[in-house]
Design an enzyme around this catalytic site. Structure first.
Site, PDB file in Angstrom:
ATOM      1  N   LYS A  97      14.775 -87.136  25.096  1.00  0.00           N
ATOM      2  CA  LYS A  97      15.131 -88.350  25.842  1.00  0.00           C
ATOM      3  C   LYS A  97      14.641 -89.556  25.063  1.00  0.00           C
ATOM      4  O   LYS A  97      13.480 -89.607  24.646  1.00  0.00           O
ATOM      5  CB  LYS A  97      14.466 -88.337  27.231  1.00  0.00           C
ATOM      6  CG  LYS A  97      14.938 -89.467  28.133  1.00  0.00           C
ATOM      7  CD  LYS A  97      16.216 -89.097  28.832  1.00  0.00           C
ATOM      8  CE  LYS A  97      16.850 -90.285  29.541  1.00  0.00           C
ATOM      9  NZ  LYS A  97      17.543 -91.213  28.625  1.00  0.00           N
ATOM     10  N   GLN A 137       7.968 -92.062  21.914  1.00  0.00           N
ATOM     11  CA  GLN A 137       8.725 -91.642  23.087  1.00  0.00           C
ATOM     12  C   GLN A 137       8.238 -90.306  23.638  1.00  0.00           C
ATOM     13  O   GLN A 137       8.268 -90.085  24.855  1.00  0.00           O
ATOM     14  CB  GLN A 137      10.208 -91.543  22.734  1.00  0.00           C
ATOM     15  CG  GLN A 137      11.140 -91.588  23.928  1.00  0.00           C
ATOM     16  CD  GLN A 137      11.304 -92.993  24.482  1.00  0.00           C
ATOM     17  OE1 GLN A 137      11.540 -93.928  23.752  1.00  0.00           O
ATOM     18  NE2 GLN A 137      11.171 -93.133  25.788  1.00  0.00           N
ATOM     19  N   LYS A 148       5.179 -91.358  25.695  1.00  0.00           N
ATOM     20  CA  LYS A 148       5.590 -92.230  26.799  1.00  0.00           C
ATOM     21  C   LYS A 148       6.263 -91.414  27.893  1.00  0.00           C
ATOM     22  O   LYS A 148       5.957 -91.557  29.078  1.00  0.00           O
ATOM     23  CB  LYS A 148       6.548 -93.300  26.269  1.00  0.00           C
ATOM     24  CG  LYS A 148       7.062 -94.258  27.342  1.00  0.00           C
ATOM     25  CD  LYS A 148       8.127 -95.183  26.795  1.00  0.00           C
ATOM     26  CE  LYS A 148       7.578 -96.087  25.717  1.00  0.00           C
ATOM     27  NZ  LYS A 148       8.582 -97.080  25.267  1.00  0.00           N
ATOM     28  N   LYS A 167      14.788 -90.449  19.481  1.00  0.00           N
ATOM     29  CA  LYS A 167      15.305 -91.799  19.267  1.00  0.00           C
ATOM     30  C   LYS A 167      16.447 -91.712  18.278  1.00  0.00           C
ATOM     31  O   LYS A 167      16.488 -90.796  17.447  1.00  0.00           O
ATOM     32  CB  LYS A 167      14.220 -92.729  18.721  1.00  0.00           C
ATOM     33  CG  LYS A 167      14.428 -94.189  19.090  1.00  0.00           C
ATOM     34  CD  LYS A 167      14.084 -94.466  20.542  1.00  0.00           C
ATOM     35  CE  LYS A 167      14.268 -95.950  20.876  1.00  0.00           C
ATOM     36  NZ  LYS A 167      13.792 -96.254  22.239  1.00  0.00           N
ATOM     37  N   GLY A 211      20.214 -96.504  26.263  1.00  0.00           N
ATOM     38  CA  GLY A 211      20.407 -97.695  25.453  1.00  0.00           C
ATOM     39  C   GLY A 211      19.095 -98.189  24.869  1.00  0.00           C
ATOM     40  O   GLY A 211      18.014 -97.748  25.227  1.00  0.00           O
ATOM     41  N   ASP A 212      19.202 -99.100  23.940  1.00  0.00           N
ATOM     42  CA  ASP A 212      18.049 -99.775  23.339  1.00  0.00           C
ATOM     43  C   ASP A 212      18.589-101.080  22.768  1.00  0.00           C
ATOM     44  O   ASP A 212      19.658-101.537  23.186  1.00  0.00           O
ATOM     45  CB  ASP A 212      17.413 -98.882  22.258  1.00  0.00           C
ATOM     46  CG  ASP A 212      16.026 -99.361  21.827  1.00  0.00           C
ATOM     47  OD1 ASP A 212      15.089 -99.274  22.637  1.00  0.00           O
ATOM     48  OD2 ASP A 212      15.892 -99.847  20.684  1.00  0.00           O
ATOM     49  N   SER A 235      15.385 -93.836  33.961  1.00  0.00           N
ATOM     50  CA  SER A 235      16.389 -92.985  33.315  1.00  0.00           C
ATOM     51  C   SER A 235      16.237 -91.539  33.784  1.00  0.00           C
ATOM     52  O   SER A 235      17.235 -90.846  34.032  1.00  0.00           O
ATOM     53  CB  SER A 235      16.237 -93.045  31.790  1.00  0.00           C
ATOM     54  OG  SER A 235      16.802 -94.218  31.270  1.00  0.00           O
TER      55      SER A 235
END
Length: 462
Positions: free
Chosen positions: A80, A101, A104, A116, A155-156, A387
């Site tokens: 993710k 990530q 996190k 990512k 998204g980013d 998310s």
């Protein structure tokens, strides 16, 4: 040094070193030596996918750019993490973001691994049709490697609702499958309420938990002077939530400059920025063109970040990009009276800035004098938390109410704060009992242990 870290990957090395320094500056490895074996394993991505993306631009010419997906760790759940479409995209940045990530996502308390990806492209000035063609070409290859139980991108930077829509449509066509394979979707086709607001709102909820803990519930955002950088999605919604809670937003910024004001940026001005940023307008252009800035004047400072221009400040929320607070800017913030620093961006503070904030915390002899800093690994996880809630709603084929999602977001951010505090206290090496625990170490410790335990249980480390 990590066995996967290369000298030409400075961002990844910085993220890796931050984790390692926190772990080594605690009692974790002394009490449980087995955890040290995890470091060289967790720092190597399970898979790196690099691929060619070509498309026809509006002039009828063919363009090409490299696309990436770094699938870093799936011990805690499906990969993710966001997709970034920006000319600065490279493997070092994506490895750093994917590495962050992992931890996190572990702090959300949900079942998600870390990844990512992105494309090295500038979308500015391109038509909707050309952006659709770029997304379709990117997804043509990425669709081979993702799925609702395998890898669920979001998204980013450069990938907002429009791009998610085009990417989802391309995936659905290529795979002949409607599934919750992307998050940040439109509300009419599988998206979640509060998702656009989630990172900014969550940042403020985490910061409020810091304020509650430090002041024993006696203070809040009300009346606080808050410096915010950035002017994208995270900064906009953080600013709106601060205003809602009674705080005074002193600044916003973009890559070309900053706006600062003593009277406070208004919600109407933020709405104007949100509308104009979709059209890729700069803050300088927005301030000149929108009437709400004539009614309530702000000062535009070209080529500047806001930190040394806001005067007295109580709270700093960096929400732009990595390494956006330098050591000197951190010193200026401390001198200006800042008490709480929480990152809405990923790795928003340089190592020198973190040292300044951590020194101001650990050497203070009373809580009111301390500066309390937390990195984005903990404070900006609201986006990926919602998310995860979107994935849950997709699996159930239902949509939760706005109130339900916001309640879960707030609960998740407070739980994350408590995990960070408890880990910082449990494995603390510091001798000064009069100051606040290190949230930097707490976030790194709590998340690392969650991931490491999953890797041991599944035989990734033995």
């Amino acid at each position: 040094m990590s066995s996967s870290a290369q000298p030409l990957e400075p961002e990844f090395l910085q993220a890796y070193d931050e984790i390692v320094s926190s772990l080594r500056d605690s009692t974790l490895f002394e009490e449980f030596p087995k955890y040290e074996k995890v470091l060289p394993i967790v720092s190597v991505p399970e898979r790196i996918i690099q691929f060619r993306v070509t498309w026809e631009n509006d002039k009828g010419e063919q363009e090409v750019a490299p696309g990436f997906r770094v699938q870093f760790n799936s011990a805690k759940g499906p990969y993710k993490g966001g997709l970034r479409f920006h000319p600065t995209v490279n493997l070092s940045i994506l490895k750093f973001l994917g590495f962050e990530q992992i931890f996190k996502n572990a702090l959300t308390g949900l079942d998600m691994g870390g990844a990512k990806g992105g494309l090295s492209v500038d979308l500015k000035g391109r038509s909707d049709n050309e952006i659709r063609r770029i997304c379709a070409s990117f997804m043509r290859e990425l669709s081979r490697h993702i799925g609702q139980d395998t890898d669920v991108p979001a998204g980013d930077i450069g990938v907002g609702g429009r791009e998610i829509g085009y990417l989802f449509g391309a995936y659905r066509a290529y795979k002949n499958s409607w599934e919750g394979v992307l998050t940040g979707k439109g509300l009419n086709w599988g998206g979640s309420l509060i998702r656009p607001e989630a990172t900014g709102y969550g940042l403020v909820y985490y910061t409020q938990a810091m304020i509650d803990y430090a002041t024993k519930g006696k203070e809040s955002f009300a009346g606080k002077r808050v410096a915010i950088s950035g002017s994208g999605n995270v900064a906009q919604y953080a600013a709106l939530k601060v205003i809602e809670l009674g705080g005074n937003v002193l600044s916003l910024s973009d890559s070309k400059g900053a706006i600062v004001t003593e009277s406070g940026i208004t919600s109407e001005q933020i709405a104007a920025i949100a509308e104009a940023k979709i059209k890729f307008k700069s803050l300088e252009q927005i301030v000149e063109e929108y009437s709400v800035f004539a009614e309530n004047r702000v000062k535009y400072i070209p080529g500047a970040r806001p930190w040394t221009h806001v005067g007295k400040v109580d709270i700093a929320l960096p929400c732009a990009t990595q390494n956006e607070i330098s050591g000197d800017e951190a010193k200026a913030l401390v001198a200006a009276g800042v008490k709480f620093v929480a990152e809405g961006s990923n790795m928003g503070s340089t190592p020198e800035a973190i040292r300044v904030f951590e020194t101001a915390r650990s050497t203070s002899n009373s809580v009111p004098d301390a500066v309390w800093y937390v990195g984005g690994k903990a404070s900006n996880l609201g986006g990926v938390l919602v998310s995860g809630l979107e994935m849950a709603q997709n699996s159930q084929r239902i949509t939760w109410t706005r109130e339900d999602v916001d309640k879960e977001l707030k609960r998740g951010m407070i739980n994350c704060f408590n995990d960070c505090i408890n880990a910082a206290k449990k494995y603390n090496k510091e001798t000064n009992e009069n100051t606040l625990p290190s949230l930097v170490k707490g976030a790194n410790l709590a998340s690392f242990i969650k991931v490491a335990d999953a890797m041991f249980d599944q035989g990734d480390v033995f």
